[in-house]
Scaffold this motif. Structure first.
Motif, PDB file in Angstrom:
ATOM      1  N   MET A   1      35.507  46.161  35.176  1.00 36.90           N
ATOM      2  CA  MET A   1      35.714  45.072  36.134  1.00 36.90           C
ATOM      3  C   MET A   1      36.167  45.661  37.462  1.00 36.90           C
ATOM      4  N   LYS A   2      35.307  45.585  38.464  1.00 38.68           N
ATOM      5  CA  LYS A   2      35.645  46.076  39.791  1.00 38.68           C
ATOM      6  C   LYS A   2      35.517  44.926  40.781  1.00 38.68           C
ATOM      7  N   ASP A   3      36.618  44.545  41.410  1.00 37.85           N
ATOM      8  CA  ASP A   3      36.625  43.450  42.372  1.00 37.85           C
ATOM      9  C   ASP A   3      37.461  43.841  43.570  1.00 37.85           C
ATOM     10  N   SER A   6      38.617  41.259  46.120  1.00 35.38           N
ATOM     11  CA  SER A   6      39.436  40.163  45.606  1.00 35.38           C
ATOM     12  C   SER A   6      40.897  40.595  45.538  1.00 35.38           C
ATOM     13  N   ALA A  28      41.998  48.098  37.039  1.00 41.15           N
ATOM     14  CA  ALA A  28      40.745  47.359  36.867  1.00 41.15           C
ATOM     15  C   ALA A  28      39.975  47.249  38.187  1.00 41.15           C
ATOM     16  N   ILE A  30      41.196  45.973  41.175  1.00 36.78           N
ATOM     17  CA  ILE A  30      41.506  44.771  41.951  1.00 36.78           C
ATOM     18  C   ILE A  30      42.793  44.993  42.729  1.00 36.78           C
ATOM     19  N   LEU A 114      43.100  40.271  31.639  1.00 39.37           N
ATOM     20  CA  LEU A 114      42.013  40.709  32.517  1.00 39.37           C
ATOM     21  C   LEU A 114      40.821  39.757  32.444  1.00 39.37           C
ATOM     22  N   ASP A 115      40.538  39.238  31.268  1.00 43.46           N
ATOM     23  CA  ASP A 115      39.445  38.262  31.128  1.00 43.46           C
ATOM     24  C   ASP A 115      39.762  36.981  31.895  1.00 43.46           C
ATOM     25  N   GLN A 118      39.367  37.654  35.597  1.00 41.61           N
ATOM     26  CA  GLN A 118      37.955  37.679  35.984  1.00 41.61           C
ATOM     27  C   GLN A 118      37.402  36.265  36.124  1.00 41.61           C
ATOM     28  N   GLN A 119      37.732  35.414  35.175  1.00 40.42           N
ATOM     29  CA  GLN A 119      37.278  34.023  35.223  1.00 40.42           C
ATOM     30  C   GLN A 119      37.856  33.311  36.447  1.00 40.42           C
ATOM     31  N   GLU A 122      36.119  34.484  39.663  1.00 41.30           N
ATOM     32  CA  GLU A 122      34.781  33.892  39.760  1.00 41.30           C
ATOM     33  C   GLU A 122      34.866  32.430  40.187  1.00 41.30           C
TER      34      GLU A 122
END
Length: 214
Positions: A1-3, A6, A28, A30, A114-115, A118-119, A122
């Protein structure tokens, strides 16, 4: 996960928890900013990036639920992930009814957090895109003359050109000119596209008149 574009705001009064979460989320990919109280977070200057809040329920001063209400009252719609060491059903229900994305009880699995992040990112990214699109449609709408808006509202309601002309006291040719200009200014390629735009803008629809009455 790369953001990298964000940001996650961690609000927890336990410095060890803040540092642990900062390390986890940073690994992760972020960006993270941490705060020890809700007041610190409210007073901070937040970057204009897709983001979310990882928020402890129990905080000194304003609680996590208080902060949730404050953000909602000020129209700040950052997704919130609540974390707590003392989870109970009434508190989790209040948090979720207030719009929280998730409610995690410590100790929780790193991947679960982390999930959820991510949600949340998004969701915020999609909400920001929607806001920009609506702002652009409103900008286009503001370029229409009052007559073009009148004609457009009747067109999308299903009126025929001759009906619109009769209603507004103008010729059918003039109606076609205003209709064409409105569609051009709104950037609509078709009548169906124009209808979708007005629906997204939640514009009041004109009442459809039958050919027999007009």
């Amino acid at each position: 996960m790369k953001d990298a574009d964000s940001i996650v705001f961690v609000v927890d009064d336990d410095s060890s928890i803040r540092e642990a979460l900062k390390s986890l989320i940073s690994l992760a990919g972020i960006h993270v900013e941490t705060f020890g109280t809700a007041q610190e977070f409210l007073l901070s200057k937040r970057p204009d990036l897709p983001g979310c809040v990882v928020l402890d329920v129990e905080l000194p001063g304003l609680s996590g639920l208080d902060l949730q209400r404050e953000l909602a009252a000020h129209g700040i719609r950052l997704p919130i992930i609540f974390i707590t060491g003392y989870g109970d059903i009434p508190t989790s229900v209040r948090a979720m009814k207030g719009g929280a994305l998730d409610f995690l009880t410590k100790p929780f699995r790193d991947q679960d957090l982390l999930d959820a992040i991510q949600q949340a990112l998004e969701r915020d990214r999609a909400a920001r895109l929607h806001s920009r699109e609506i702002a652009e449609l409103r900008r286009r709408l503001d370029t229409l003359t009052s007559r073009e808006r009148e004609v457009m509202s009747l067109v999308v309601a299903g009126w025929l050109n001759k009906q619109i002309g009769f209603e507004l006291g103008i010729s059918e040719i003039t109606v076609k000119i205003h209709r064409g200009r409105a569609m051009n200014k709104m950037g609509a390629q078709s009548l169906a596209g124009l209808v979708r735009m007005t629906e997204r803008l939640e514009l009041p629809a004109a009442k459809v008149q039958s050919a027999e009455t007009k």
